[in-house]
Design an enzyme around this catalytic site. Structure first.
Site, mmCIF file in Angstrom:
data_model
loop_
_atom_site.group_PDB
_atom_site.id
_atom_site.type_symbol
_atom_site.label_atom_id
_atom_site.label_comp_id
_atom_site.label_asym_id
_atom_site.label_seq_id
_atom_site.Cartn_x
_atom_site.Cartn_y
_atom_site.Cartn_z
ATOM 1 N N ASP A 93 -39.123 61.408 69.536
ATOM 2 C CA ASP A 93 -39.871 62.344 70.365
ATOM 3 C C ASP A 93 -40.399 63.472 69.483
ATOM 4 O O ASP A 93 -40.029 63.597 68.320
ATOM 5 C CB ASP A 93 -39.039 62.846 71.531
ATOM 6 N N SER A 94 -41.275 64.278 70.041
ATOM 7 C CA SER A 94 -42.041 65.225 69.216
ATOM 8 C C SER A 94 -41.301 66.516 68.920
ATOM 9 O O SER A 94 -41.710 67.285 68.056
ATOM 10 C CB SER A 94 -43.351 65.568 69.930
ATOM 11 N N GLY A 95 -40.235 66.788 69.667
ATOM 12 C CA GLY A 95 -39.523 68.052 69.516
ATOM 13 C C GLY A 95 -39.936 69.106 70.515
ATOM 14 O O GLY A 95 -39.252 70.118 70.674
ATOM 15 N N GLY A 96 -41.035 68.884 71.216
ATOM 16 C CA GLY A 96 -41.548 69.896 72.134
ATOM 17 C C GLY A 96 -40.586 70.253 73.252
ATOM 18 O O GLY A 96 -40.359 71.430 73.551
ATOM 19 N N PHE A 97 -40.001 69.238 73.868
ATOM 20 C CA PHE A 97 -39.101 69.494 74.997
ATOM 21 C C PHE A 97 -37.869 70.271 74.545
ATOM 22 O O PHE A 97 -37.425 71.211 75.212
ATOM 23 C CB PHE A 97 -38.684 68.175 75.650
ATOM 24 N N ASP A 147 -46.193 68.160 72.440
ATOM 25 C CA ASP A 147 -46.679 68.681 73.715
ATOM 26 C C ASP A 147 -45.801 69.825 74.186
ATOM 27 O O ASP A 147 -44.740 70.087 73.627
ATOM 28 C CB ASP A 147 -46.718 67.570 74.783
ATOM 29 N N GLN A 190 -49.401 64.964 81.133
ATOM 30 C CA GLN A 190 -48.735 66.079 81.801
ATOM 31 C C GLN A 190 -49.495 66.400 83.086
ATOM 32 O O GLN A 190 -50.435 65.717 83.449
ATOM 33 C CB GLN A 190 -48.666 67.292 80.869
ATOM 34 N N GLY A 217 -43.038 65.418 81.620
ATOM 35 C CA GLY A 217 -42.939 66.493 82.589
ATOM 36 C C GLY A 217 -42.276 66.116 83.888
ATOM 37 O O GLY A 217 -42.390 66.838 84.884
ATOM 38 N N ASP A 267 -35.999 56.292 78.611
ATOM 39 C CA ASP A 267 -34.833 56.680 77.809
ATOM 40 C C ASP A 267 -34.054 57.721 78.573
ATOM 41 O O ASP A 267 -34.610 58.423 79.419
ATOM 42 C CB ASP A 267 -35.270 57.282 76.471
ATOM 43 N N CYS A 305 -18.708 41.920 84.626
ATOM 44 C CA CYS A 305 -19.288 42.477 83.397
ATOM 45 C C CYS A 305 -18.632 41.838 82.174
ATOM 46 O O CYS A 305 -17.419 41.614 82.150
ATOM 47 C CB CYS A 305 -19.082 43.987 83.373
ATOM 48 N N CYS A 307 -18.869 43.146 78.981
ATOM 49 C CA CYS A 307 -18.693 44.087 77.874
ATOM 50 C C CYS A 307 -17.218 44.140 77.464
ATOM 51 O O CYS A 307 -16.337 43.750 78.242
ATOM 52 C CB CYS A 307 -19.201 45.476 78.270
ATOM 53 N N CYS A 310 -14.685 45.793 79.881
ATOM 54 C CA CYS A 310 -14.333 45.033 81.082
ATOM 55 C C CYS A 310 -13.584 43.742 80.745
ATOM 56 O O CYS A 310 -12.726 43.297 81.515
ATOM 57 C CB CYS A 310 -15.591 44.708 81.886
ATOM 58 N N HIS A 336 -19.645 50.160 77.749
ATOM 59 C CA HIS A 336 -19.842 49.584 79.085
ATOM 60 C C HIS A 336 -21.140 50.080 79.713
ATOM 61 O O HIS A 336 -21.930 49.288 80.256
ATOM 62 C CB HIS A 336 -18.670 49.928 80.007
#
Length: 376
Positions: A93-97, A147, A190, A217, A267, A305, A307, A310, A336
């Site tokens: 990601d760009s770092g903006g958030f 952004d 946005q 956003g 994500d 499951c 994993c 489990c 899990h």
């Protein structure tokens, strides 16, 4: 010749889509969930374990990595893939958030953002050009435009001003990114929860031209109903032949609802953060392993499951190691949760390809409505 980034849409079912993103470091099956590896690690997991859950790609964070250990150091050590021992695609990601949500004493201007590190108070500046430079040094396969993302709710004038600044920054990001065969640059739509602003943003991004498009956003406090309201129209504003990435989402029902509305990638820190705090996500909803009801329960979290948590451990053991503060608690619950999230994506991919997504979705909601198994 380096293979170029490519998206092949394989099938649709209603607005839900399934396809494959081809990159030089491997294919990403969509819909895709990207585990978050903020500081060069998916917390409590080894890279080969992350891959074993079914993940095709992980996410790294420009803001955190630029502060520690620095992008320049990672570049000297061979790039982020080698540094964190992950040989498949990485999106940064760009770092903006993070600048907006974590940094101290921010000063926003047309040029970019000046801020103090939340770690040691040191001064930094992040601009579209610097964000592109950092992501190039990291060597990520998918790069995000720089952004600005105002927290919701915000008044429409503030959202409009922010969106238009982000569009100017998107054009600068594209210019600074240059021509990098095998690497992709995504623009970020946005506009808050206002349809006209979202349309203006999508038009501006499409005119600039990107390899993929994110819906930014959202998942910033507006609630699921408002988010789904935006997703009724926002994905369809973006080019059909490019991946659509909903940033920062989310809970399983958020993910399913987003895929139903045409989203290809997402994500969230939720499965890893929940794992460290004693929360397990299962097909029957959420399980709080801290609760005393699990102390004598020899059954697994989910009998269906596969994993390691489990297959090999009981609820009683998971309850015990969480209460005892043992590291294995976060490791097993994180594994899990990531396994469950990836199983969710695989189930949707199969259902869309076979034209039975509505039935799959109905079963998903039916299973969750049952709630956890009865206590012994």
């Amino acid at each position: 010749m380096v293979q170029r980034f490519r998206f092949d849409l394989k099938a649709t079912d209603g607005r839900a889509r399934t396809g494959v993103i081809a990159t030089p470091r491997g294919e990403i099956r969509t819909p895709a969930f990207m585990p978050v590896g903020t500081a060069g690690t998916v917390k409590a997991m080894l890279p080969e374990q992350v891959r074993a859950t079914g993940a095709d790609i992980v996410l790294g964070n420009t803001y955190h990595l630029m502060l520690r250990p620095t992008a320049e150091r990672i570049a000297r050590l061979g790039g982020l893939h080698r540094f964190m021992n992950w040989d498949r695609p990485i999106l940064t990601d760009s770092g903006g958030f993070q600048v907006m949500s974590l940094a101290e004493l921010r000063k926003l201007s047309e040029k970019g953002v000046q801020f103090r590190s939340h770690i040691d108070g040191s001064r930094h500046e992040l601009t579209p050009e610097r964000s592109m430079e950092i992501q190039r040094l990291l060597g990520s396969d998918i790069v995000m435009c720089f952004d600005e993302c105002p927290a919701l709710p915000a008044d429409e004038a503030r959202v409009a001003e922010s969106m238009r600044l982000s569009m100017r920054w998107a054009a600068r990001s594209k210019e600074a990114f240059g021509d990098r065969p095998g690497h992709a640059l995504f623009g970020i739509q946005q506009g808050g929860v206002t349809q006209e602003l979202r349309a203006e943003s999508a038009e501006a991004l499409t005119a600039i031209g990107f390899d993929g498009y994110a819906i930014g956003g959202l998942a910033v406090g507006e609630g699921q109903e408002a988010m789904f309201g935006v997703l009724e129209y926002a994905p369809d504003m973006l080019p059909e032949g490019r991946p659509r990435y909903l940033m920062g989402v989310g809970k399983p029902d958020d993910i399913v609802g987003a895929v139903a509305r045409g989203v290809d990638m997402m994500d969230c820190v939720l499965p890893t953060r929940s794992g460290r705090t004693g929360q397990a996500w299962t097909r029957r909803g959420q399980v709080n392993i801290k609760n005393a009801r699990h102390a004598d329960d020899p059954r697994p979290l989910d009998e269906n499951c596969t994993c390691p948590a489990c297959r090999h451990y009981s609820r009683a053991y998971l309850h015990h190691v969480f209460r005892a503060g043992e590291m294995i608690s976060g490791m097993l619950l994180t594994w899990h949760n990531l396994h469950y999230f990836q199983s969710l994506m695989a189930g949707m991919r199969d259902a869309i390809a076979e034209g039975r997504f509505d039935g799959w979705q109905a079963q998903f909601h039916s299973d969750r409505a049952q709630g956890d198994i009865e206590p012994l």
